[in-house]
Design an enzyme around this catalytic site. Structure first.
Site, PDB file in Angstrom:
ATOM      1  N   ARG A 161      -7.630  -2.047   4.538  1.00 33.38           N
ATOM      2  CA  ARG A 161      -8.451  -2.873   3.665  1.00 33.38           C
ATOM      3  C   ARG A 161      -9.236  -3.852   4.544  1.00 33.38           C
ATOM      4  NH1 ARG A 161      -3.277  -2.795   1.090  1.00 33.38           N
ATOM      5  NH2 ARG A 161      -3.312  -1.782  -0.969  1.00 33.38           N
ATOM      6  N   LYS A 210      -1.171  -5.919   0.499  1.00 27.07           N
ATOM      7  CA  LYS A 210      -1.095  -6.595  -0.798  1.00 27.07           C
ATOM      8  C   LYS A 210       0.353  -6.934  -1.134  1.00 27.07           C
ATOM      9  CE  LYS A 210      -5.150  -5.071  -3.388  1.00 27.07           C
ATOM     10  NZ  LYS A 210      -5.598  -4.363  -4.605  1.00 27.07           N
ATOM     11  N   HIS A 225     -14.445  -0.540   1.832  1.00 18.91           N
ATOM     12  CA  HIS A 225     -13.402   0.210   1.128  1.00 18.91           C
ATOM     13  C   HIS A 225     -13.733   1.700   1.053  1.00 18.91           C
ATOM     14  CE1 HIS A 225      -9.663  -1.065  -0.718  1.00 18.91           C
ATOM     15  NE2 HIS A 225      -9.774  -0.076  -1.587  1.00 18.91           N
ATOM     16  N   ARG A 261     -11.766   3.410   3.574  1.00 19.63           N
ATOM     17  CA  ARG A 261     -10.372   3.597   3.145  1.00 19.63           C
ATOM     18  C   ARG A 261     -10.272   4.772   2.169  1.00 19.63           C
ATOM     19  NH1 ARG A 261      -5.297   0.978   2.292  1.00 19.63           N
ATOM     20  NH2 ARG A 261      -4.710   0.806   0.099  1.00 19.63           N
ATOM     21  N   HIS A 266       0.188   1.661  -1.299  1.00 18.94           N
ATOM     22  CA  HIS A 266       0.146   1.513  -2.753  1.00 18.94           C
ATOM     23  C   HIS A 266       1.559   1.283  -3.293  1.00 18.94           C
ATOM     24  CE1 HIS A 266      -3.855   3.949  -3.158  1.00 18.94           C
ATOM     25  NE2 HIS A 266      -4.056   2.683  -2.873  1.00 18.94           N
ATOM     26  N   TYR A 299      -7.346   9.563  -5.991  1.00 18.58           N
ATOM     27  CA  TYR A 299      -8.040  10.342  -4.970  1.00 18.58           C
ATOM     28  C   TYR A 299      -7.924  11.850  -5.164  1.00 18.58           C
ATOM     29  CZ  TYR A 299      -8.072   5.863  -2.578  1.00 18.58           C
ATOM     30  OH  TYR A 299      -8.271   4.546  -2.272  1.00 18.58           O
TER      31      TYR A 299
END
Length: 300
Positions: free
Chosen positions: A152, A176, A244, A247, A270, A279
């Protein structure tokens, strides 16, 4: 607990108690600010104890006139966590569970083919008037690392030089939710970083800095976004490309090469496999083309 605590004060209290205390991302803090401003602009800075379901419904209806479904969803989620936090602190507030969560829009992510990433790397390294050698080497390393490791923007900006070690193809970032994640880099990207760092003669820890003469100044996400967009323009790519996108391209490349989606989830950091499933549309398109070309059509 009875109190005339207002909406803005409640959001601010949540910011201090949760976002700041848990060292959550600047993006999370910005979402908290935007949600607070939106509801206060619509309802006024009323006591949070007066907030009821009908008010929230009217606010949500008004939001949908100018905001995307995903933005509305984000604001509602933020209101819910603020209400839950206030309830936990003893305030009498609207039950957060009474506020429904809109469904997330299904979306098709933008991504780059490997050849397009290579074109960006080539373009960003070309000499130009006012384009220093330092920036050429730095910008090439930025694009290569984002694609190689699936970083990120904020993760890349937070990196320090000590995270990249000689002869080691992995490093750890804090993603995150303040969660550590192991990332990997290929030998070519490692070389690009080494060549960029060889131009640095400052003692400052940041891996990427804004200017060679100002090594103390860590690069910021806005500069990275400009680097990526300019590289795409120079490469002649007619797409809306941002950091992004690299990514997305990292994840798409893994799936196209038959990587188990559980591993892709871990490499991306994630928390839910449902996010990673975003994706898989690319793989589905590949399968559709294989079916069209390879499957025998039976005629009656």
């Amino acid at each position: 607990m009875e109190s005339a605590l207002t909406l803005s004060e409640a959001f601010e209290l949540y910011r201090k108690d949760v976002i700041v205390y848990k060292n959550q991302s600047a993006k999370t803090e910005e979402m908290n600010r935007c949600a607070m401003k939106s509801i206060v602009d619509f309802l006024g800075d009323i006591p949070i104890s007066e907030l009821d379901f009908d008010m929230v419904r009217k606010w949500t209806t008004d939001l949908r006139k100018t905001r995307t479904s995903n933005t509305v969803r984000g604001y509602i989620l933020k209101l819910r966590v603020v209400l839950k936090h206030m309830k936990n602190r003893g305030y009498k507030v609207l039950d957060a569970e009474a506020v429904g969560i809109p469904k997330r829009d299904s979306r098709v992510v933008d991504y780059l083919e490997v050849e397009e990433v290579q074109a960006m790397l080539h373009a960003v390294f070309q000499r130009g008037n006012g384009y220093s050698k330092f920036k050429r080497y730095r910008n090439r390393a930025i694009i290569a690392l984002m694609f190689s490791a699936g970083l990120r923007n904020g993760e890349l900006c937070a990196m320090e030089r000590t995270q990249i070690k000689d002869g080691v193809d992995s490093f750890t970032v804090i993603g995150k939710g303040n969660k550590p994640r192991v990332c990997f880099i290929d030998p070519v990207t490692h070389r690009y970083i080494d060549e960029y760092l060889a131009l640095r003669d400052d003692p400052y820890p940041a891996l990427f800095v804004a200017e060679q003469q100002k090594g103390r100044e860590k690069i910021n996400p806005g500069v990275v976004q400009m680097v990526v967009k300019n590289a795409a323009v120079k490469a002649g790519l007619d797409k809306n490309i941002h950091p992004h996108t690299l990514r997305h391209s990292f994840a798409t490349d893994l799936l196209r090469n038959n990587t188990n989606i559980v591993y892709v989830k871990e490499l991306l950091g994630h928390t839910s496999i449902q996010v990673t499933m975003t994706y898989t549309h690319v793989v589905n398109e590949d399968l559709r083309e294989i079916h069209r070309l390879k499957h025998t059509v039976v005629h009656a």
